[in-house]
Design a protein around this motif. Structure first.
Motif, PDB file in Angstrom:
ATOM      1  N   LYS A  36       0.835  -1.199   0.000  1.00  0.00           N
ATOM      2  CA  LYS A  36       0.000   0.000   0.000  1.00  0.00           C
ATOM      3  C   LYS A  36       0.874   1.255   0.000  1.00  0.00           C
ATOM      4  N   GLU A  37       0.647   2.115  -1.011  1.00  0.00           N
ATOM      5  CA  GLU A  37       1.345   3.391  -1.088  1.00  0.00           C
ATOM      6  C   GLU A  37       0.443   4.520  -0.571  1.00  0.00           C
ATOM      7  N   PHE A  38       0.989   5.763  -0.543  1.00  0.00           N
ATOM      8  CA  PHE A  38       0.250   6.894   0.015  1.00  0.00           C
ATOM      9  C   PHE A  38      -0.727   7.516  -0.979  1.00  0.00           C
ATOM     10  N   GLY A  39      -0.597   7.167  -2.239  1.00  0.00           N
ATOM     11  CA  GLY A  39      -1.483   7.721  -3.270  1.00  0.00           C
ATOM     12  C   GLY A  39      -1.375   6.903  -4.534  1.00  0.00           C
ATOM     13  N   ALA A  40      -2.037   7.377  -5.578  1.00  0.00           N
ATOM     14  CA  ALA A  40      -2.005   6.672  -6.859  1.00  0.00           C
ATOM     15  C   ALA A  40      -0.567   6.578  -7.372  1.00  0.00           C
ATOM     16  N   VAL A  41      -0.200   5.405  -7.855  1.00  0.00           N
ATOM     17  CA  VAL A  41       1.169   5.152  -8.323  1.00  0.00           C
ATOM     18  C   VAL A  41       1.268   5.600  -9.776  1.00  0.00           C
ATOM     19  N   ASN A  42       1.991   6.707 -10.032  1.00  0.00           N
ATOM     20  CA  ASN A  42       2.034   7.251 -11.393  1.00  0.00           C
ATOM     21  C   ASN A  42       3.238   6.786 -12.196  1.00  0.00           C
ATOM     22  N   LYS A  43       4.245   6.170 -11.545  1.00  0.00           N
ATOM     23  CA  LYS A  43       5.423   5.712 -12.282  1.00  0.00           C
ATOM     24  C   LYS A  43       6.157   4.634 -11.500  1.00  0.00           C
ATOM     25  N   ILE A  44       6.592   3.600 -12.241  1.00  0.00           N
ATOM     26  CA  ILE A  44       7.452   2.557 -11.674  1.00  0.00           C
ATOM     27  C   ILE A  44       8.620   2.402 -12.637  1.00  0.00           C
ATOM     28  N   ASP A  45       9.850   2.401 -12.102  1.00  0.00           N
ATOM     29  CA  ASP A  45      11.014   2.266 -12.967  1.00  0.00           C
ATOM     30  C   ASP A  45      12.055   1.377 -12.297  1.00  0.00           C
ATOM     31  N   PHE A  46      12.524   0.367 -13.029  1.00  0.00           N
ATOM     32  CA  PHE A  46      13.537  -0.554 -12.513  1.00  0.00           C
ATOM     33  C   PHE A  46      14.934  -0.009 -12.784  1.00  0.00           C
ATOM     34  N   SER A  47      15.824  -0.235 -11.821  1.00  0.00           N
ATOM     35  CA  SER A  47      17.223   0.107 -12.041  1.00  0.00           C
ATOM     36  C   SER A  47      17.794  -0.829 -13.107  1.00  0.00           C
ATOM     37  N   PRO A  48      18.554  -0.296 -14.075  1.00  0.00           N
ATOM     38  CA  PRO A  48      19.087  -1.156 -15.135  1.00  0.00           C
ATOM     39  C   PRO A  48      20.258  -2.028 -14.700  1.00  0.00           C
ATOM     40  N   VAL A  49      20.748  -1.854 -13.462  1.00  0.00           N
ATOM     41  CA  VAL A  49      21.879  -2.658 -12.984  1.00  0.00           C
ATOM     42  C   VAL A  49      21.433  -3.502 -11.794  1.00  0.00           C
ATOM     43  N   SER A  50      22.126  -4.599 -11.598  1.00  0.00           N
ATOM     44  CA  SER A  50      21.831  -5.498 -10.476  1.00  0.00           C
ATOM     45  C   SER A  50      22.060  -4.755  -9.165  1.00  0.00           C
ATOM     46  N   PRO A  51      21.254  -4.962  -8.130  1.00  0.00           N
ATOM     47  CA  PRO A  51      20.234  -6.005  -7.917  1.00  0.00           C
ATOM     48  C   PRO A  51      18.830  -5.639  -8.413  1.00  0.00           C
ATOM     49  N   TYR A  52      18.725  -4.720  -9.347  1.00  0.00           N
ATOM     50  CA  TYR A  52      17.453  -4.377  -9.987  1.00  0.00           C
ATOM     51  C   TYR A  52      16.397  -3.900  -8.986  1.00  0.00           C
ATOM     52  N   ASN A  53      16.777  -2.921  -8.163  1.00  0.00           N
ATOM     53  CA  ASN A  53      15.777  -2.255  -7.317  1.00  0.00           C
ATOM     54  C   ASN A  53      14.839  -1.455  -8.202  1.00  0.00           C
ATOM     55  N   TYR A  54      13.697  -1.065  -7.674  1.00  0.00           N
ATOM     56  CA  TYR A  54      12.767  -0.273  -8.473  1.00  0.00           C
ATOM     57  C   TYR A  54      12.250   0.923  -7.675  1.00  0.00           C
ATOM     58  N   ALA A  55      12.065   2.030  -8.413  1.00  0.00           N
ATOM     59  CA  ALA A  55      11.594   3.285  -7.817  1.00  0.00           C
ATOM     60  C   ALA A  55      10.104   3.435  -8.081  1.00  0.00           C
ATOM     61  N   VAL A  56       9.356   3.740  -7.035  1.00  0.00           N
ATOM     62  CA  VAL A  56       7.900   3.905  -7.116  1.00  0.00           C
ATOM     63  C   VAL A  56       7.562   5.350  -6.769  1.00  0.00           C
ATOM     64  N   THR A  57       6.911   6.035  -7.711  1.00  0.00           N
ATOM     65  CA  THR A  57       6.519   7.432  -7.483  1.00  0.00           C
ATOM     66  C   THR A  57       5.031   7.481  -7.159  1.00  0.00           C
TER      67      THR A  57
END
Length: 520
Positions: A36-57
């Motif tokens: 559960k996030e604080f609001g509508a999720v407008n963007k998800i982007d994966f890091s192109p390098v390992s360990p492939y974390n992802y940023a959620v806006t």
């Protein structure tokens, strides 16, 4: 008194789902994890390098998640208002994001405070990204402008004011470090070259553009807006290759898998559809709880992350491949263990004890057993049965017709009940498995309620729908008969004609007359 025999519901064969390699592959994900996030999720982007974390806006924060973590491992919250479009650089060291107040912030993943802040936009900046040279940033926002920024100096390089509505999506070419693309609500997609002072190509999508995607080769461009996904050939001046309309509502996001052979699209209709990039046909579909705003696939296709309008983040991980050589299968009991005693024949001196089997009757069977025909029909017209198991409803109607009580069960109904009956009949009468019974039911309903036609607008409308459905079905049958006649004619011409003995004699002028004399 003979025991009551329950209604026999005729079983019809179901069309099995076609199992393909894509079906097996895309089903190979575990049960999703909900965050559960604080609001509508407008963007998800994966890091192109390992360990492939992802940023959620979402809302005014950017959360960085590890691939298997359910809690953010890092948070950027230096925004006064909503944050937009947090995107990784190709080396995975920097992150850039737009904001509602119009500023663009550049973050180092090792720190918390922004490294740079680019000011100049007069309204919200909804799309940001890095050019492939890693030293420039492009942006687009609600001030209709598309801008290019220099990271080392923190200044604006060039500004393009060609769009006439909000700029809400964009992407950069991985082949050419000077090329980037923006999509706008003015229904256009524009391709910009940083070496020129104006756009080098304009593509008319026809709907407000929500997402754009450039293939890694740089030759094909995908745009999404409205219910349409369109593929364009950039090398041929923006020629339209294919237009897809597989969603029921607005398409909001696009992404490619790691090989570039599958295109994924998310929509407000709660579906994610997977397309083959060779045939552009849907090869698989995912269903979600609410409308989808953002979608991302990890670089190795190990994780699918979907962001929804209610602020829920749906994360699916691939199931690990089973290693058959290491897994020791537990030995199962022999087959004879299960069948032991089944073929035993009791002897004369044996005393056999039988266990009575209790049969539980369904609600409609109980009502039929007590000869309550009208209530039995009402029971099978309830939504769970009527919508999901219509064969049960039709089976009870068939049983009532066999008993001769169908007419009395249909009679004496009010406007709401007649409307329900006619809706069911009009919807299902065209199905071949139900047609024989429902035609009889429709005939009886028309005969019973003909005197009251014109007294209720709702009932009259349903009678017209029934008439329309039957009329269309008759037209289809006539067209099928015409096609069948054409096919018979074609097959007749294909049949090889063989010459009979009598025809050979006639062709030689030697015809024989056989006379039969009857002796008295």
């Amino acid at each position: 008194m003979a025991t009551y025999k329950p209604v026999v519901v005729q079983a019809f064969p179901k069309l099995g789902e076609r199992i393909t390699q894509d079906t097996l592959y895309w089903r190979g994900y575990k049960t999703p994890v909900q965050i559960k996030e604080f609001g509508a999720v407008n963007k998800i982007d994966f890091s192109p390098v390992s360990p492939y974390n992802y940023a959620v806006t979402a809302s005014s924060r950017i959360h960085i998640y590890g691939r298997y973590s359910q809690e953010p491992i890092k948070t950027f919250s230096r925004f006064k208002d909503a944050a937009y479009c947090a995107t990784y650089r190709d080396d995975g060291n920097l992150l850039v994001a737009g904001s509602e107040e119009g500023s663009i912030r550049l973050f180092d993943l090792s720190g918390r405070a922004p490294l740079r802040q680019f000011d100049g936009a007069t309204k919200a900046v909804h799309v940001v990204g890095f050019l492939s040279d890693k030293y420039r940033i492009f942006s687009g926002g609600d001030d209709y402008s598309s801008n290019l920024w220099d990271i080392p100096s923190g200044t604006e390089i060039v500004s393009y004011n060609e769009h006439t509505d909000y700029v809400r999506c964009g992407c950069a070419s991985k082949v050419n470090a000077d090329v980037f693309i923006t999509g706008s609500y003015d229904h256009t997609v524009k391709l910009f070259d940083a070496r020129t002072k104006s756009s080098v190509m304009t593509i008319e999508h026809g709907q407000p553009v929500e997402s754009v995607l450039l293939f890694p080769s740089g030759g094909l461009l995908v745009s999404a807006g409205g219910r349409y996904i369109k593929v364009w050939d950039v090398l041929k001046g923006g020629q339209l290759l294919v237009s897809l309309k597989n969603h029921h509502k607005t398409v909001t996001c696009l992404c490619l898998n790691s090989s570039g052979q599958r295109l994924l699209s998310g929509s407000l209709d709660r579906h994610v559809k997977v397309y083959s990039t060779t045939s552009y046909k849907v090869v698989h579909s995912f269903n979600y709880a609410t409308s989808i705003l953002s979608l991302a696939l990890s670089p190795e296709d190990e994780t699918i992350v979907v962001g929804m309008t209610n602020g829920v983040l749906n994360v699916k991980h691939r199931k690990p491949e089973e290693r058959k050589e290491n897994s020791q299968k537990k030995r199962q009991p022999a087959y004879r263990t299960y069948v032991k005693g089944r073929t035993y024949v009791p002897k004369q001196e044996d005393f056999c004890v039988t266990k009575p089997v209790k049969h539980v009757l369904r609600k409609y069977d109980k009502l039929l057993k007590s000869f309550q025909s009208s209530k039995a029909l009402d029971a099978v017209l309830e939504p769970p049965i009527r919508l999901y198991t219509p064969e049960v409803t039709v089976a009870v109607m068939r049983e009532l017709h066999r008993r001769g009580t169908l007419r009395s069960a249909l009679a004496g109904r009010d406007e709401k009940q007649i409307n329900l009956l006619l809706t069911f009949v009009a919807r299902r009468v065209i199905e071949p498995r139900f047609t024989p019974v429902l035609v009889t039911v429709a005939d009886m309903i028309t005969d019973i309620y003909q005197p009251v036609v014109g007294q209720s607008a709702v009932v009259d409308r349903q009678f017209l729908k029934l008439q329309e459905a039957i009329g269309k079905e008759i037209d289809y049958q006539e067209e099928l008969l015409e096609v069948l006649g054409m096919m018979d004619t074609l097959f007749a011409t294909f049949t090889k004609k063989t010459t009979t003995y009598l025809e050979e004699k006639k062709s030689n002028g030697l015809t024989e007359t056989i006379e039969t004399n009857t002796d008295n």
